[in-house]
Design an enzyme around this catalytic site. Structure first.
Site, PDB file in Angstrom:
ATOM      1  N   GLU A  75      35.224  29.993  38.821  1.00 43.67           N
ATOM      2  CA  GLU A  75      34.872  30.843  37.679  1.00 43.67           C
ATOM      3  C   GLU A  75      35.907  30.733  36.570  1.00 43.67           C
ATOM      4  OE1 GLU A  75      32.944  35.003  36.326  1.00 43.67           O
ATOM      5  OE2 GLU A  75      32.861  34.380  38.415  1.00 43.67           O
ATOM      6  N   THR A  76      37.162  30.595  36.937  1.00 40.12           N
ATOM      7  CA  THR A  76      38.212  30.409  35.932  1.00 40.12           C
ATOM      8  C   THR A  76      37.958  29.139  35.125  1.00 40.12           C
ATOM      9  OG1 THR A  76      39.843  31.597  37.275  1.00 40.12           O
ATOM     10  CG2 THR A  76      40.700  30.077  35.592  1.00 40.12           C
TER      11      THR A  76
END
Length: 160
Positions: A75-76
């Site tokens: 997700e980062t």
């Protein structure tokens, strides 16, 4: 953990943000959670985002890399790519993340590479491949982000 490192950004993007007095590497960092997990973004552009994360400190009770840690890394990376695509006037908000875990890892570093599947005006989708030090695929993830207009802070407000 906590050591300084340099993120490779396209020079034209660095110049655009610097002209507005914005520290791009700080803005597009891994954030507080990413720092706790020792995620290190190495390269960031709308076309490709690369980062590493140690397995140590990010394991589940059996001593394997935690699937949630892989999800945080994915997700980062996808969010940074989406923010780079959206540019200075947009913010990226994750709306869908899925991860398939292929193999367990007990030690070393994993590397995540995010590449775009779709880059539109209001949404982006990135595929994120996480590999171990032997270049074996550990996890494949896909993140879709909604691109929203960045809110303008009133004059005098914190961060304005």
């Amino acid at each position: 953990m906590g050591q300084e490192h340099t993120v490779k950004f396209p020079q034209d993007v660095l110049d655009e943000y610097a002209a507005l007095g914005i520290d791009l590497p700080a803005l597009f960092s891994a954030g507080d959670l990413g720092r706790r997990m020792d995620i290190r973004i190495l390269e960031a552009s709308a076309e490709r985002v690369v980062a590493t994360m140690p397995v140590e400190g990010n394991t589940q009770p059996y001593g394997l890399l935690h699937g949630g840690a892989s999800a945080v890394l994915a997700e980062t990376l996808g969010s940074v790519g989406a923010m780079m695509h959206g540019g200075i006037g947009k913010i990226a908000v994750g709306v869908d993340l899925n991860c398939t875990h292929h193999r367990g890892v007990r030690s070393g570093l994993v590397t995540g590479v995010a590449t775009p599947v779709h880059r539109g005006r209001s949404t982006t989708t990135y595929e994120i491949v996480i590999s171990d030090e032997q270049d074996r695929r550990v996890c494949t993830a896909r993140l879709t982000c909604l691109l929203r207009e960045a809110a303008q802070a009133p004059a005098g407000a914190p961060g304005a």
